[in-house]
Motif scaffolding. Structure first.
Motif, short mmCIF file in Angstrom:
data_model
loop_
_atom_site.label_atom_id
_atom_site.label_comp_id
_atom_site.label_asym_id
_atom_site.label_seq_id
_atom_site.Cartn_x
_atom_site.Cartn_y
_atom_site.Cartn_z
N ALA A 493 0.71 -1.13 0.01
CA ALA A 493 -0.03 -0.08 -0.10
C ALA A 493 0.83 1.27 -0.08
N PHE A 494 1.97 1.27 0.81
CA PHE A 494 2.95 2.24 0.70
C PHE A 494 3.56 2.55 -0.58
N ILE A 498 3.15 5.98 -2.95
CA ILE A 498 4.38 6.94 -3.30
C ILE A 498 4.60 6.82 -4.62
N GLY A 499 4.15 5.71 -5.50
CA GLY A 499 4.19 5.69 -6.93
C GLY A 499 3.27 6.82 -7.70
N ALA A 500 2.06 7.02 -6.75
CA ALA A 500 0.97 7.86 -7.38
C ALA A 500 1.14 9.27 -7.22
N LEU A 501 2.35 9.75 -6.52
CA LEU A 501 2.78 11.14 -6.41
C LEU A 501 3.28 11.83 -7.41
N ALA A 542 6.80 13.61 3.79
CA ALA A 542 5.47 13.95 4.38
C ALA A 542 4.30 12.83 4.21
N GLU A 543 4.46 11.68 3.58
CA GLU A 543 3.56 10.78 3.21
C GLU A 543 3.48 9.83 4.53
N PRO A 544 2.49 9.74 4.96
CA PRO A 544 2.25 9.09 6.31
C PRO A 544 2.52 7.52 6.07
N ALA A 545 3.14 6.82 7.18
CA ALA A 545 3.32 5.28 6.67
C ALA A 545 3.23 4.52 8.34
#
Length: 793
Positions: A493-494, A498-501, A542-545
């Protein structure tokens, strides 16, 4: 007038200030133990009271020089091999997130952070030929067995297309050499000869980050030796032209050599406790020669003036130390403070220049104020021996020429012209400097890479091949380190998020290891360290994980380096500005002059910063100067160049202001004092600037781009400061400020009266004392006008 004569030192004709320390005892008759009077004639030192520092450095001149010789010899031994113990990195913030992630990945996933690459060239046979594959596997197995090497992987073991060139002729073996920079370099030195060259059907060339840094260190050492071989003879020729006397010309070189050797010993000691950049050796050579020559020029010039005015040897040395000596010490403090400001930054690249700069400045000043006076005591008027300009001085007064060392009348006429048209010169000069600095508004910051090296360097050849001949950019990916237990679904999911940023081309992973460690690789759009890559770094962080993440890669290192510099730059600037304001106030007693000094010094650097962007970032003159433009400037270079160039500008500013202040104390005439100061120091400052510029240009012949930029940029700044700012802007601005130039409120005046430092021993205008080199009677008021007295006192 009787009181003035009573307090004057030395024999008849002496124009020096009162005897230092007021003591009645002096050094022995010979200072060297022979009982003969010193060369140059005049009263013996016993009949002239001398105290304090003067007596310390002149009481036994031969012993002083012998001790200095022994200490210099010890410094040669202590500083031997210092370059081999230095590092070639230091651009990263050691406390940054990217640094932490890089080190953690190196421990947990050695294969993800290779610093050694073997480029295997199979030629026409191709990388997939059986014989080539067999030899490559043998090399990889042998490399994996080397002590200190781990994380070995290759195209032949992984089949990754990213590790084979697009034409199929070349492929890569990647490995990591563990340990600190010096330890890793030692391993590379040991194994490199065994792998470089021909192995059966393949040709192997070494590259990777470690090889690049190691080769850069080697190139810098070779270039530094060449620069010294260029600078020393040219400097000697220029000094002979300035002094005329070959004996006088050798004295500054001796001071410079002592300062350089002493600083190498200091740096060698520091390498036992902290990292020191090999780039700092270039600053050691440049400042060691440049500042030593500046200080020695100032001291020897003043000493010759005193001799020409009729003083005996000891009186001339004593007066020189108490006037020019104070200015040298004061100037050294201002330069040291500018360089010390780099200590607030975390990158050891910048801190190393502070270590080297502070050491060489203090050693140059110490040598100029100890060894030089001792040598002058022994030489006496023989300092003018081997005069190579005798034919040019036929028909002139030899004493005046020796004291002046140049066309002082011409500088006086120039100063008068500038001050008559002060508004025009002030506006046009300021506008010109601002215009030259405009290209810096388009500066782009980046990180140093292999393109710092010449195109023929072997590690550069490997990186160029990877950059242009292999699919993708080998240094362009970002790596996200994940720490903490997570399920495969959480990892997936992570990766999807990040691939969709925006701006992300692809995200791969995770690669996992025991203990809850994993990493993902992310390819961003655009240039490796471009604006999009830097935005992607911020978005990844900044991406939550559901686990702890940290991001590294070239763009992340750049972001962290810029943040560290931005956070500490105000502190460094505050240190430089506040201490400069204080020191210049202590020198002048004025509130306005320190502000002028800071503003005009900063303005003198605009041409340097504009040229850095126009030449090195945008690539103009790249072919002529022999470097590869990368479209950006390494982040720390402008900070380094500012601190070095600002300190050198203050050096010349102090020389000029001290002479203006000395004359103003004597006469109280503001405009006359400005003209006098420029007349007496204009030629000296210009000569010193030209000599320092020659040294910096010699450093700028380096094949490493950053060193070339530092040398040529600072050379330009020094010349602009001496020939434009000191000659045009300072006198025009001081003319415009007029009587307010010397104003200070009552409390600050009293503070300066108690703690101020001045080259002049004359306490107030109109005492009747005329320092050596001052205008003869009638050229300036013998007494300050009454309306000027409050401004002076």
């Amino acid at each position: 007038m009787a009181e003035v004569k009573k307090s004057a030192p030395g024999g008849a004709g002496s124009s020096g200030p009162p005897v230092e320390g007021g003591g009645s005892s002096g050094p022995p008759a010979d200072s060297g133990g022979s009982g003969r009077p010193p060369a140059g004639g005049g009263a013996s030192p016993k009949r002239d009271g001398a105290g304090g520092w003067t007596r310390l450095v002149t009481v036994r001149p031969r012993l002083t020089l012998l001790v200095a010789l022994v200490l210099t010899a010890l410094a040669v031994l202590a500083g031997g091999g210092v370059a081999d113990r230095m590092g070639s990195g230091g651009w990263e913030d050691p406390a940054a997130e990217s640094t932490y992630a890089t080190e953690a990945l190196g421990r947990q996933f050695p294969g993800s952070q290779p610093n050694l690459l073997l480029l295997v060239d199979a030629g026409a046979a191709g990388a997939d030929a059986p014989a080539v594959a067999a030899e490559a596997r043998r090399l990889a197995e042998r490399l994996d067995a080397e002590p200190g090497v781990d994380g070995v992987g290759s195209y032949w073991s992984t089949g990754s297309p990213a590790l084979r060139s697009e034409d199929g002729r070349k492929a890569v073996i990647a490995a990591r050499i563990a340990g600190e920079e010096k330890d890793a370099a030692a391993v590379l030195d040991r194994i490199a000869p065994e792998y470089r060259g021909t192995h059966g059907p393949v040709e192997v060339t070494l590259g990777g980050g470690l090889a690049v840094r190691h080769e850069m260190q080697t190139v810098i050492q070779e270039d530094l030796l060449r620069a010294e071989l260029i600078a020393l003879p040219l400097t000697l020729v220029l000094l002979v032209m300035v002094f005329g006397s070959a004996v006088a010309a050798l004295l500054p070189l001796g001071v410079g050599i002592v300062a350089i050797l002493g600083t190498n010993a200091v740096l060698r000691g520091l390498t036992e406790f902290t990292d020191v950049s090999v780039f700092a050796q270039n600053l050691t050579t440049a400042l060691g020669l440049g500042l030593a020559i500046d200080y020695a020029l100032f001291v020897v010039r003043r000493y010759r003036e005193e001799l020409a005015a009729g003083a005996d040897t000891y009186t001339a040395v004593r007066t020189t130390l108490r006037t020019a000596g104070r200015t040298v010490l004061f100037s050294a403090l201002t330069v040291a403070v500018s360089l010390a400001a780099m200590l607030v930054f975390p990158q050891y690249f910048l801190r190393s220049f502070a270590y080297a700069g502070i050491a060489v400045v203090l050693l140059a000043a110490t040598a100029a104020l100890t060894l030089l006076p001792a040598a002058l005591v022994l030489l006496g008027d023989r300092v003018n021996a081997l005069d190579l300009r005798r034919l040019l001085r036929r028909g002139r007064a030899p004493g005046a020429q020796r004291a002046g060392g140049g066309d002082a009348t011409g500088w006086g006429r120039a100063a008068a012209l500038v001050m008559r048209r002060a508004p025009v010169f002030a506006v046009l000069t300021t506008a010109g400097l601002v215009l030259l600095g405009l290209p810096f508004l388009g500066v782009k910051f980046g990180t140093a890479d292999d393109r710092q090296l010449p195109v023929t360097a072997s590690s550069r050849v490997v990186q160029d091949e990877l950059r242009h001949g292999f699919p993708g950019d080998p240094g362009g990916t970002l790596t996200v380190l994940a720490e903490g237990e997570a399920t495969p679904a959480q990892y997936a999911a992570f990766r999807e998020r990040i691939g969709a940023l925006d701006g992300v081309v692809r995200a791969d992973g995770p690669v996992t290891a025991a203990g809850g460690h994993a990493y993902f690789t992310v390819v961003a759009e655009g240039e490796t360290v471009g604006a999009q890559a830097q935005r992607t770094v911020a978005e990844l962080r900044a991406e939550p994980a559901p686990f702890e993440t940290s991001v590294t890669g070239q763009a992340a290192v750049l972001v962290d380096s810029k943040d560290a510099l931005a956070e500490r730059l105000p502190w460094a600037a505050a240190i430089i500005v506040i201490v400069t304001l204080l020191l210049v106030f202590l020198l002048t007693g004025s509130v306005l002059i320190p502000v002028q000094a800071v503003v005009l010094n900063a303005l003198s650097l605009t041409a340097m910063f504009g040229a850095v962007v126009w030449v090195f970032q945008d690539g103009h003159l790249a072919g002529l100067l022999g470097f590869t433009p990368t479209g950006d400037i390494e982040t720390t270079l402008p900070v380094l160049m500012f601190c070095v160039a600002f300190g050198l500008s203050m050096d010349y500013g102090v020389f000029l202001l001290s002479r203006i202040k000395e004359e103003y104390d004597r006469t109280g005439d503001h405009e006359h004092s400005v003209r006098f100061g420029l007349r007496r120091t204009g030629g000296l400052i210009t000569a010193a600037a030209v000599i320092l510029a020659v040294v910096m240009v010699a450093i700028g012949t380096s094949r490493v781009t950053n060193t070339k930029m530092l040398g040529l940029g600072v050379a330009l700044a020094v010349l602009m400061d001496a020939m434009v700012v000191r000659s045009l802007l300072v006198p025009s601005v001081m003319k415009l400020t007029g009587r307010l130039t010397w104003w200070a409120p009552g409390p600050l005046r009293r503070f300066h009266d108690r703690f101020g430092i001045s080259e002049s021993d004359t306490p107030a205008p109109g005492t009747g004392s005329t320092p050596a080199g001052s205008d003869p009677a009638g050229s300036a008021p013998a007494e300050a006008p009454k309306e000027m007295a409050p401004l002076h006192r």
